[in-house]
Design a protein around this motif. Structure first.
Motif, PDB file in Angstrom:
ATOM      1  N   MET A   1       0.956  -1.227  -0.054  1.00 60.93           N
ATOM      2  CA  MET A   1      -0.066  -0.108  -0.094  1.00 60.93           C
ATOM      3  C   MET A   1       0.870   1.113  -0.048  1.00 60.93           C
ATOM      4  O   MET A   1       2.012   1.287   0.559  1.00 60.93           O
ATOM      5  CB  MET A   1      -1.165  -0.110   1.174  1.00 60.93           C
ATOM      6  CG  MET A   1      -1.938  -0.903   1.392  1.00 60.93           C
ATOM      7  SD  MET A   1      -3.059  -1.012   2.502  1.00 60.93           S
ATOM      8  CE  MET A   1      -1.865  -2.001   3.740  1.00 60.93           C
ATOM      9  N   GLU A   2       0.336   2.432  -0.682  1.00 60.48           N
ATOM     10  CA  GLU A   2       1.156   3.589  -0.599  1.00 60.48           C
ATOM     11  C   GLU A   2       0.501   4.746   0.226  1.00 60.48           C
ATOM     12  O   GLU A   2      -0.667   4.796   0.079  1.00 60.48           O
ATOM     13  CB  GLU A   2       1.071   4.224  -2.084  1.00 60.48           C
ATOM     14  CG  GLU A   2       1.792   5.458  -2.400  1.00 60.48           C
ATOM     15  CD  GLU A   2       1.643   5.880  -3.611  1.00 60.48           C
ATOM     16  OE1 GLU A   2       2.369   6.985  -3.895  1.00 60.48           O
ATOM     17  OE2 GLU A   2       1.261   5.282  -4.536  1.00 60.48           O
ATOM     18  N   LEU A   3       1.043   5.126   1.084  1.00 57.36           N
ATOM     19  CA  LEU A   3       0.641   6.228   1.748  1.00 57.36           C
ATOM     20  C   LEU A   3       0.362   7.778   1.057  1.00 57.36           C
ATOM     21  O   LEU A   3       1.428   8.046   0.546  1.00 57.36           O
ATOM     22  CB  LEU A   3       1.531   6.525   2.904  1.00 57.36           C
ATOM     23  CG  LEU A   3       1.314   7.934   3.907  1.00 57.36           C
ATOM     24  CD1 LEU A   3       0.231   7.404   4.809  1.00 57.36           C
ATOM     25  CD2 LEU A   3       2.393   7.940   4.927  1.00 57.36           C
ATOM     26  N   THR A   4      -0.863   7.992   1.027  1.00 54.10           N
ATOM     27  CA  THR A   4      -1.144   9.142   0.091  1.00 54.10           C
ATOM     28  C   THR A   4      -1.587  10.423   1.002  1.00 54.10           C
ATOM     29  O   THR A   4      -1.196  11.485   0.539  1.00 54.10           O
ATOM     30  CB  THR A   4      -2.388   8.773  -0.781  1.00 54.10           C
ATOM     31  OG1 THR A   4      -3.489   8.486   0.126  1.00 54.10           O
ATOM     32  CG2 THR A   4      -1.923   7.861  -1.805  1.00 54.10           C
ATOM     33  N   HIS A   5      -1.990  10.288   2.211  1.00 55.53           N
ATOM     34  CA  HIS A   5      -2.333  11.331   2.956  1.00 55.53           C
ATOM     35  C   HIS A   5      -1.954  11.131   4.521  1.00 55.53           C
ATOM     36  O   HIS A   5      -2.087   9.851   4.783  1.00 55.53           O
ATOM     37  CB  HIS A   5      -3.773  11.666   3.208  1.00 55.53           C
ATOM     38  CG  HIS A   5      -4.396  12.214   1.601  1.00 55.53           C
ATOM     39  ND1 HIS A   5      -4.375  11.521   0.691  1.00 55.53           N
ATOM     40  CD2 HIS A   5      -4.711  13.455   1.095  1.00 55.53           C
ATOM     41  CE1 HIS A   5      -4.945  11.754  -0.638  1.00 55.53           C
ATOM     42  NE2 HIS A   5      -5.252  13.240  -0.215  1.00 55.53           N
ATOM     43  N   TRP A   6      -1.586  12.229   5.026  1.00 56.23           N
ATOM     44  CA  TRP A   6      -1.118  12.084   6.594  1.00 56.23           C
ATOM     45  C   TRP A   6      -1.561  13.230   7.389  1.00 56.23           C
ATOM     46  O   TRP A   6      -1.343  14.367   6.973  1.00 56.23           O
ATOM     47  CB  TRP A   6       0.322  12.182   6.816  1.00 56.23           C
ATOM     48  CG  TRP A   6       0.863  12.073   8.143  1.00 56.23           C
ATOM     49  CD1 TRP A   6       1.412  13.155   8.618  1.00 56.23           C
ATOM     50  CD2 TRP A   6       1.440  10.808   9.065  1.00 56.23           C
ATOM     51  NE1 TRP A   6       2.055  12.725   9.925  1.00 56.23           N
ATOM     52  CE2 TRP A   6       1.996  11.124   9.687  1.00 56.23           C
ATOM     53  CE3 TRP A   6       1.025   9.328   8.680  1.00 56.23           C
ATOM     54  CZ2 TRP A   6       2.283  10.565  11.046  1.00 56.23           C
ATOM     55  CZ3 TRP A   6       1.354   8.565   9.513  1.00 56.23           C
ATOM     56  CH2 TRP A   6       2.275   9.083  10.863  1.00 56.23           C
ATOM     57  N   TRP A   7      -2.558  12.961   8.171  1.00 58.75           N
ATOM     58  CA  TRP A   7      -2.923  14.178   9.145  1.00 58.75           C
ATOM     59  C   TRP A   7      -2.780  13.867  10.696  1.00 58.75           C
ATOM     60  O   TRP A   7      -2.937  12.883  11.046  1.00 58.75           O
ATOM     61  CB  TRP A   7      -4.570  14.142   8.781  1.00 58.75           C
ATOM     62  CG  TRP A   7      -4.950  14.410   7.462  1.00 58.75           C
ATOM     63  CD1 TRP A   7      -4.913  15.716   6.742  1.00 58.75           C
ATOM     64  CD2 TRP A   7      -5.702  13.495   6.584  1.00 58.75           C
ATOM     65  NE1 TRP A   7      -5.428  15.499   5.560  1.00 58.75           N
ATOM     66  CE2 TRP A   7      -5.903  14.319   5.397  1.00 58.75           C
ATOM     67  CE3 TRP A   7      -6.144  12.175   6.591  1.00 58.75           C
ATOM     68  CZ2 TRP A   7      -6.652  13.590   4.286  1.00 58.75           C
ATOM     69  CZ3 TRP A   7      -6.599  11.669   5.482  1.00 58.75           C
ATOM     70  CH2 TRP A   7      -6.952  12.255   4.354  1.00 58.75           C
ATOM     71  N   THR A   8      -2.457  14.985  11.326  1.00 57.21           N
ATOM     72  CA  THR A   8      -2.245  14.779  12.753  1.00 57.21           C
ATOM     73  C   THR A   8      -3.173  15.733  13.246  1.00 57.21           C
ATOM     74  O   THR A   8      -3.589  16.785  12.934  1.00 57.21           O
ATOM     75  CB  THR A   8      -0.520  15.071  13.097  1.00 57.21           C
ATOM     76  OG1 THR A   8      -0.312  16.588  13.033  1.00 57.21           O
ATOM     77  CG2 THR A   8       0.131  14.337  12.406  1.00 57.21           C
ATOM     78  N   ASP A   9      -3.443  15.759  14.699  1.00 54.92           N
ATOM     79  CA  ASP A   9      -3.916  16.866  15.373  1.00 54.92           C
ATOM     80  C   ASP A   9      -2.985  17.849  15.614  1.00 54.92           C
ATOM     81  O   ASP A   9      -1.880  17.963  15.282  1.00 54.92           O
ATOM     82  CB  ASP A   9      -4.450  16.195  16.835  1.00 54.92           C
ATOM     83  CG  ASP A   9      -3.267  15.878  17.723  1.00 54.92           C
ATOM     84  OD1 ASP A   9      -3.172  16.347  18.716  1.00 54.92           O
ATOM     85  OD2 ASP A   9      -2.619  14.809  17.139  1.00 54.92           O
ATOM     86  N   GLU A  10      -3.398  19.137  16.253  1.00 54.68           N
ATOM     87  CA  GLU A  10      -2.744  20.296  16.408  1.00 54.68           C
ATOM     88  C   GLU A  10      -1.610  20.079  17.045  1.00 54.68           C
ATOM     89  O   GLU A  10      -0.364  20.499  16.689  1.00 54.68           O
ATOM     90  CB  GLU A  10      -3.524  21.316  17.007  1.00 54.68           C
ATOM     91  CG  GLU A  10      -3.035  22.779  16.918  1.00 54.68           C
ATOM     92  CD  GLU A  10      -3.965  23.923  17.230  1.00 54.68           C
ATOM     93  OE1 GLU A  10      -3.418  24.919  17.438  1.00 54.68           O
ATOM     94  OE2 GLU A  10      -5.043  23.581  17.513  1.00 54.68           O
ATOM     95  N   ALA A  11      -1.589  19.181  18.059  1.00 53.81           N
ATOM     96  CA  ALA A  11      -0.437  18.804  19.036  1.00 53.81           C
ATOM     97  C   ALA A  11       0.581  17.961  18.526  1.00 53.81           C
ATOM     98  O   ALA A  11       1.451  17.593  19.143  1.00 53.81           O
ATOM     99  CB  ALA A  11      -0.878  18.847  20.332  1.00 53.81           C
ATOM    100  N   ASN A  12       0.027  17.248  17.372  1.00 50.52           N
ATOM    101  CA  ASN A  12       1.097  16.271  16.471  1.00 50.52           C
ATOM    102  C   ASN A  12       1.151  15.235  17.534  1.00 50.52           C
ATOM    103  O   ASN A  12       2.253  14.505  17.762  1.00 50.52           O
ATOM    104  CB  ASN A  12       2.340  16.848  16.536  1.00 50.52           C
ATOM    105  CG  ASN A  12       3.057  16.057  15.177  1.00 50.52           C
ATOM    106  OD1 ASN A  12       2.545  15.573  14.302  1.00 50.52           O
ATOM    107  ND2 ASN A  12       4.419  15.967  15.359  1.00 50.52           N
ATOM    108  N   ARG A  13       0.200  14.511  18.183  1.00 50.76           N
ATOM    109  CA  ARG A  13       0.226  13.407  19.070  1.00 50.76           C
ATOM    110  C   ARG A  13      -0.261  12.243  18.477  1.00 50.76           C
ATOM    111  O   ARG A  13       0.018  11.110  18.872  1.00 50.76           O
ATOM    112  CB  ARG A  13      -0.627  13.889  20.438  1.00 50.76           C
ATOM    113  CG  ARG A  13      -0.252  14.934  21.116  1.00 50.76           C
ATOM    114  CD  ARG A  13      -1.532  15.297  22.146  1.00 50.76           C
ATOM    115  NE  ARG A  13      -2.614  15.646  21.420  1.00 50.76           N
ATOM    116  CZ  ARG A  13      -3.716  16.110  22.230  1.00 50.76           C
ATOM    117  NH1 ARG A  13      -3.934  15.985  23.327  1.00 50.76           N
ATOM    118  NH2 ARG A  13      -4.889  16.603  21.336  1.00 50.76           N
TER     119      ARG A  13
END
Length: 320
Positions: free
Chosen positions: A299-311
Protein backbone atom coordinates in the motif's frame (compact mmCIF):
# COMPACT_ATOMS: atom_id res chain seq x y z
CA UNK A 1 -35.87 1.46 3.49
CA UNK A 2 -33.51 0.78 6.38
CA UNK A 3 -31.61 -2.47 6.31
CA UNK A 4 -29.61 -4.35 8.92
CA UNK A 5 -27.99 -7.71 8.40
CA UNK A 6 -25.82 -9.54 10.93
CA UNK A 7 -23.52 -12.30 9.74
CA UNK A 8 -21.45 -14.53 12.01
CA UNK A 9 -18.19 -15.86 10.59
CA UNK A 10 -16.85 -16.94 13.98
CA UNK A 11 -17.93 -20.34 15.36
CA UNK A 12 -20.13 -20.02 18.44
CA UNK A 13 -17.37 -21.17 20.81
CA UNK A 14 -14.52 -19.43 18.98
CA UNK A 15 -14.09 -16.83 21.74
CA UNK A 16 -13.98 -19.42 24.51
CA UNK A 17 -11.56 -21.62 22.59
CA UNK A 18 -9.29 -18.66 21.86
CA UNK A 19 -9.30 -17.61 25.52
CA UNK A 20 -8.37 -21.11 26.66
CA UNK A 21 -5.56 -21.32 24.10
CA UNK A 22 -4.18 -17.87 24.91
CA UNK A 23 -4.20 -18.40 28.68
CA UNK A 24 -2.63 -21.86 28.41
CA UNK A 25 0.09 -20.62 26.08
CA UNK A 26 0.68 -17.29 27.80
CA UNK A 27 0.86 -18.44 31.42
CA UNK A 28 3.04 -21.51 30.80
CA UNK A 29 5.80 -19.63 28.97
CA UNK A 30 8.59 -17.40 30.28
CA UNK A 31 8.08 -14.50 30.52
CA UNK A 32 4.32 -14.78 30.95
CA UNK A 33 2.02 -12.88 28.56
CA UNK A 34 -1.71 -12.39 28.00
CA UNK A 35 -3.22 -10.71 24.89
CA UNK A 36 -4.94 -7.35 25.50
CA UNK A 37 -8.17 -8.40 23.76
CA UNK A 38 -9.20 -10.22 26.96
CA UNK A 39 -9.57 -6.92 28.84
CA UNK A 40 -12.80 -6.30 26.98
CA UNK A 41 -15.74 -8.02 28.60
CA UNK A 42 -18.67 -5.76 29.51
CA UNK A 43 -16.86 -4.37 32.57
CA UNK A 44 -13.62 -3.91 30.67
CA UNK A 45 -15.41 -2.00 27.92
CA UNK A 46 -16.98 0.29 30.53
CA UNK A 47 -13.58 0.91 32.09
CA UNK A 48 -12.01 1.69 28.73
CA UNK A 49 -14.76 4.21 27.97
CA UNK A 50 -13.93 5.81 31.33
CA UNK A 51 -10.22 5.84 30.39
CA UNK A 52 -10.97 7.73 27.16
CA UNK A 53 -12.44 10.56 29.25
CA UNK A 54 -9.42 10.90 31.55
CA UNK A 55 -7.27 14.02 31.28
CA UNK A 56 -4.15 11.86 30.94
CA UNK A 57 -5.48 9.78 28.05
CA UNK A 58 -5.15 11.94 24.94
CA UNK A 59 -5.47 9.47 21.97
CA UNK A 60 -9.27 9.40 21.75
CA UNK A 61 -9.58 13.19 21.87
CA UNK A 62 -6.72 13.68 19.41
CA UNK A 63 -8.14 11.21 16.91
CA UNK A 64 -11.61 12.74 17.16
CA UNK A 65 -10.08 16.18 16.54
CA UNK A 66 -8.54 14.91 13.30
CA UNK A 67 -11.73 13.18 12.19
CA UNK A 68 -13.83 16.29 12.72
CA UNK A 69 -11.33 18.49 10.87
CA UNK A 70 -10.42 16.11 8.06
CA UNK A 71 -13.53 14.03 7.38
CA UNK A 72 -14.50 16.15 4.33
CA UNK A 73 -10.99 15.67 2.89
CA UNK A 74 -11.15 11.93 3.56
CA UNK A 75 -14.51 11.78 1.81
CA UNK A 76 -13.25 13.77 -1.18
CA UNK A 77 -10.12 11.62 -1.50
CA UNK A 78 -11.96 8.28 -1.31
CA UNK A 79 -15.49 8.92 -2.63
CA UNK A 80 -16.40 5.76 -0.74
CA UNK A 81 -19.69 3.97 -1.31
CA UNK A 82 -18.92 1.39 1.38
CA UNK A 83 -17.34 2.08 4.76
CA UNK A 84 -15.77 -0.97 6.45
CA UNK A 85 -14.76 -0.52 10.07
CA UNK A 86 -12.52 -3.07 11.78
CA UNK A 87 -13.07 -3.38 15.53
CA UNK A 88 -16.05 -1.07 15.31
CA UNK A 89 -17.33 -1.32 18.91
CA UNK A 90 -19.90 1.42 19.49
CA UNK A 91 -19.16 3.05 16.08
CA UNK A 92 -19.04 6.38 17.91
CA UNK A 93 -16.15 8.11 16.12
CA UNK A 94 -17.28 6.66 12.78
CA UNK A 95 -20.22 9.03 12.75
CA UNK A 96 -17.92 11.84 11.62
CA UNK A 97 -17.06 9.83 8.51
CA UNK A 98 -20.64 8.75 7.91
CA UNK A 99 -21.73 12.39 7.99
CA UNK A 100 -19.03 13.36 5.50
CA UNK A 101 -19.75 10.66 2.89
CA UNK A 102 -22.86 11.82 0.99
CA UNK A 103 -22.72 8.94 -1.48
CA UNK A 104 -22.37 6.23 1.14
CA UNK A 105 -24.40 3.12 0.34
CA UNK A 106 -23.29 0.59 2.99
CA UNK A 107 -21.60 0.44 6.37
CA UNK A 108 -19.84 -2.82 7.31
CA UNK A 109 -18.87 -2.84 11.01
CA UNK A 110 -16.68 -5.78 12.07
CA UNK A 111 -16.38 -6.87 15.69
CA UNK A 112 -16.25 -10.03 17.81
CA UNK A 113 -19.21 -8.83 19.89
CA UNK A 114 -22.64 -9.39 18.37
CA UNK A 115 -24.32 -7.32 21.09
CA UNK A 116 -22.03 -4.34 20.40
CA UNK A 117 -22.75 -4.59 16.67
CA UNK A 118 -26.50 -4.80 17.17
CA UNK A 119 -26.59 -1.90 19.63
CA UNK A 120 -24.49 0.33 17.39
CA UNK A 121 -26.59 -0.55 14.33
CA UNK A 122 -29.85 0.27 16.09
CA UNK A 123 -28.50 3.68 17.11
CA UNK A 124 -27.18 4.44 13.62
CA UNK A 125 -30.35 3.38 11.85
CA UNK A 126 -32.36 5.62 14.13
CA UNK A 127 -30.31 8.54 12.78
CA UNK A 128 -29.78 7.28 9.21
CA UNK A 129 -32.78 5.22 8.10
CA UNK A 130 -31.50 4.87 4.52
CA UNK A 131 -28.13 3.41 5.51
CA UNK A 132 -27.56 -0.26 4.75
CA UNK A 133 -25.63 -1.95 7.56
CA UNK A 134 -24.10 -5.38 7.06
CA UNK A 135 -22.44 -6.23 10.37
CA UNK A 136 -19.91 -9.04 10.67
CA UNK A 137 -19.19 -10.99 13.86
CA UNK A 138 -15.62 -11.82 12.95
CA UNK A 139 -11.99 -11.72 14.05
CA UNK A 140 -10.38 -9.31 11.62
CA UNK A 141 -6.90 -10.65 12.46
CA UNK A 142 -7.81 -14.13 11.24
CA UNK A 143 -8.70 -13.38 7.63
CA UNK A 144 -11.87 -11.63 6.55
CA UNK A 145 -14.35 -12.00 3.71
CA UNK A 146 -16.37 -8.85 3.08
CA UNK A 147 -19.98 -8.82 1.87
CA UNK A 148 -20.77 -7.86 -1.70
CA UNK A 149 -21.20 -4.10 -1.42
CA UNK A 150 -20.48 -1.36 -3.96
CA UNK A 151 -17.08 0.28 -4.27
CA UNK A 152 -15.04 2.24 -3.74
CA UNK A 153 -14.56 0.89 -0.24
CA UNK A 154 -12.92 2.72 2.62
CA UNK A 155 -11.55 0.35 5.29
CA UNK A 156 -10.95 2.10 8.60
CA UNK A 157 -9.02 0.92 11.65
CA UNK A 158 -9.14 3.60 14.32
CA UNK A 159 -8.05 4.12 17.89
CA UNK A 160 -4.38 3.25 17.47
CA UNK A 161 -5.35 -0.41 18.01
CA UNK A 162 -2.86 -1.46 15.33
CA UNK A 163 -0.20 -0.66 17.93
CA UNK A 164 -1.39 -3.59 20.07
CA UNK A 165 -0.05 -5.95 17.43
CA UNK A 166 3.58 -7.04 17.54
CA UNK A 167 5.62 -6.22 14.41
CA UNK A 168 5.15 -9.64 12.77
CA UNK A 169 1.44 -9.58 13.62
CA UNK A 170 1.16 -6.05 12.25
CA UNK A 171 2.81 -7.08 9.00
CA UNK A 172 0.43 -10.02 8.60
CA UNK A 173 -2.56 -7.82 9.44
CA UNK A 174 -1.67 -5.08 6.97
CA UNK A 175 -1.07 -7.69 4.28
CA UNK A 176 -4.52 -9.16 4.97
CA UNK A 177 -6.07 -5.69 4.69
CA UNK A 178 -4.29 -5.14 1.39
CA UNK A 179 -5.93 -8.34 0.12
CA UNK A 180 -9.35 -6.76 0.79
CA UNK A 181 -8.63 -3.70 -1.34
CA UNK A 182 -9.63 -3.49 -4.99
CA UNK A 183 -8.40 -0.68 -7.26
CA UNK A 184 -9.84 2.59 -5.95
CA UNK A 185 -10.28 1.31 -2.38
CA UNK A 186 -8.40 2.82 0.56
CA UNK A 187 -7.33 2.20 4.16
CA UNK A 188 -7.66 4.85 6.90
CA UNK A 189 -5.35 3.94 9.78
CA UNK A 190 -5.11 5.53 13.23
CA UNK A 191 -1.67 5.53 14.87
CA UNK A 192 -0.47 7.05 18.13
CA UNK A 193 2.82 8.89 17.69
CA UNK A 194 6.15 8.75 19.52
CA UNK A 195 6.36 11.56 22.07
CA UNK A 196 7.69 12.48 25.50
CA UNK A 197 8.01 9.43 27.75
CA UNK A 198 6.28 11.10 30.69
CA UNK A 199 3.22 11.93 28.58
CA UNK A 200 3.03 8.35 27.31
CA UNK A 201 3.39 6.71 30.72
CA UNK A 202 0.77 9.00 32.30
CA UNK A 203 -1.69 7.96 29.59
CA UNK A 204 -1.38 4.35 30.76
CA UNK A 205 -1.01 4.94 34.50
CA UNK A 206 -3.55 7.57 35.52
CA UNK A 207 -3.76 8.99 39.02
CA UNK A 208 -7.30 7.72 39.56
CA UNK A 209 -6.24 4.13 38.96
CA UNK A 210 -8.79 3.45 36.23
CA UNK A 211 -6.18 1.93 33.90
CA UNK A 212 -4.91 -0.23 36.74
CA UNK A 213 -8.41 -1.62 37.26
CA UNK A 214 -8.74 -2.12 33.51
CA UNK A 215 -5.44 -4.02 33.43
CA UNK A 216 -6.47 -6.27 36.31
CA UNK A 217 -9.82 -6.97 34.66
CA UNK A 218 -8.13 -9.63 32.55
CA UNK A 219 -7.77 -11.67 35.74
CA UNK A 220 -11.49 -11.29 36.47
CA UNK A 221 -12.27 -12.52 32.95
CA UNK A 222 -10.09 -15.61 33.47
CA UNK A 223 -11.71 -16.22 36.87
CA UNK A 224 -15.22 -16.07 35.45
CA UNK A 225 -14.67 -17.92 32.19
CA UNK A 226 -12.14 -20.54 33.29
CA UNK A 227 -12.96 -20.96 36.99
CA UNK A 228 -9.61 -19.53 38.10
CA UNK A 229 -8.92 -18.17 41.58
CA UNK A 230 -6.79 -15.10 40.87
CA UNK A 231 -7.07 -12.31 43.42
CA UNK A 232 -6.53 -9.05 41.46
CA UNK A 233 -5.34 -7.42 44.69
CA UNK A 234 -2.30 -9.71 44.56
CA UNK A 235 -1.02 -7.85 41.50
CA UNK A 236 0.20 -4.33 40.91
CA UNK A 237 -0.27 -2.37 37.70
CA UNK A 238 2.89 -1.47 35.78
CA UNK A 239 3.19 0.82 32.74
CA UNK A 240 6.59 1.52 31.24
CA UNK A 241 8.13 2.90 28.06
CA UNK A 242 10.33 0.56 26.06
CA UNK A 243 12.53 3.06 24.23
CA UNK A 244 14.22 0.45 22.05
CA UNK A 245 10.94 -0.90 20.67
CA UNK A 246 9.14 2.45 20.95
CA UNK A 247 6.14 0.99 22.67
CA UNK A 248 4.35 1.18 26.02
CA UNK A 249 4.12 -2.09 27.94
CA UNK A 250 1.43 -2.79 30.51
CA UNK A 251 2.18 -5.52 32.99
CA UNK A 252 0.75 -7.11 36.11
CA UNK A 253 3.35 -7.64 38.85
CA UNK A 254 2.85 -10.24 41.58
CA UNK A 255 3.08 -8.54 44.97
CA UNK A 256 4.16 -11.83 46.61
CA UNK A 257 4.93 -15.41 45.70
CA UNK A 258 1.62 -17.05 44.89
CA UNK A 259 -0.13 -19.89 43.10
CA UNK A 260 -3.25 -19.64 40.95
CA UNK A 261 -5.44 -22.55 39.89
CA UNK A 262 -7.28 -22.61 36.54
CA UNK A 263 -9.57 -25.66 36.69
CA UNK A 264 -10.87 -25.36 33.11
CA UNK A 265 -7.31 -25.87 31.89
CA UNK A 266 -6.27 -28.29 34.63
CA UNK A 267 -3.47 -25.81 35.23
CA UNK A 268 -1.64 -24.48 38.27
CA UNK A 269 0.37 -21.30 37.69
CA UNK A 270 3.19 -20.28 40.02
CA UNK A 271 4.39 -16.68 40.41
CA UNK A 272 7.52 -15.56 42.17
CA UNK A 273 7.34 -12.32 44.14
CA UNK A 274 7.77 -9.50 41.63
CA UNK A 275 7.16 -11.71 38.59
CA UNK A 276 5.29 -9.97 35.80
CA UNK A 277 2.75 -10.84 33.14
CA UNK A 278 2.82 -8.59 30.06
CA UNK A 279 -0.78 -7.80 29.18
CA UNK A 280 -0.42 -5.17 26.47
CA UNK A 281 2.02 -3.65 24.03
CA UNK A 282 1.01 -0.30 22.56
CA UNK A 283 3.43 0.70 19.82
CA UNK A 284 3.93 4.36 18.96
CA UNK A 285 4.77 5.41 15.42
CA UNK A 286 6.64 7.86 13.21
CA UNK A 287 5.48 8.84 9.73
CA UNK A 288 8.40 7.17 7.96
CA UNK A 289 7.76 3.94 9.83
CA UNK A 290 4.06 3.91 8.96
CA UNK A 291 4.92 4.59 5.32
CA UNK A 292 7.41 1.72 5.28
CA UNK A 293 5.05 -0.77 6.91
CA UNK A 294 2.27 0.12 4.51
CA UNK A 295 4.63 -0.18 1.54
CA UNK A 296 5.81 -3.61 2.70
CA UNK A 297 2.16 -4.71 2.68
CA UNK A 298 1.57 -3.36 -0.83
CA UNK A 299 0.00 0.00 0.00
CA UNK A 300 1.05 3.58 -0.63
CA UNK A 301 0.64 6.33 1.97
CA UNK A 302 -1.15 9.17 0.17
CA UNK A 303 -2.33 11.45 3.03
CA UNK A 304 -1.09 12.06 6.58
CA UNK A 305 -3.05 14.13 9.08
CA UNK A 306 -2.24 14.86 12.74
CA UNK A 307 -4.00 16.74 15.51
CA UNK A 308 -2.78 20.25 16.27
CA UNK A 309 -0.43 19.02 19.01
CA UNK A 310 1.03 16.31 16.74
CA UNK A 311 0.15 13.53 19.16
CA UNK A 312 -1.84 11.21 16.89
CA UNK A 313 -2.09 10.57 13.15
CA UNK A 314 -4.58 9.33 10.62
CA UNK A 315 -3.05 8.03 7.41
CA UNK A 316 -4.80 7.23 4.15
CA UNK A 317 -3.31 4.55 1.93
CA UNK A 318 -4.24 2.92 -1.36
CA UNK A 319 -3.28 -0.38 -2.95
CA UNK A 320 -0.32 -0.42 -5.34
Amino acid sequence: MSQFELTRTLPEDATGAALRADVLHGLTRTPKILPPKWFYDARGSELFEEITRLDEYYPTRAEREILIARAPMIAAATRASTLVELGSGSSDKTRHLLDALPGLHSYVPVDVSGSALTGAAEALLGERPDLRIHALIADFTAGLVLPDTPGPRLVVFLGGTVGNLLPDERSAFLTSVRALLAPGDALLLGTDLVKDEAVLVRAYDDEAGVTAEFNKNVLSVINRELGADFDPADFGHVALWNAEQEWIEMRLRARRALTAKIPELDLVVHFAAGEEVRTEVSAKFRQDGVRSELAAAGMELTHWWTDEANRFALSLATAV
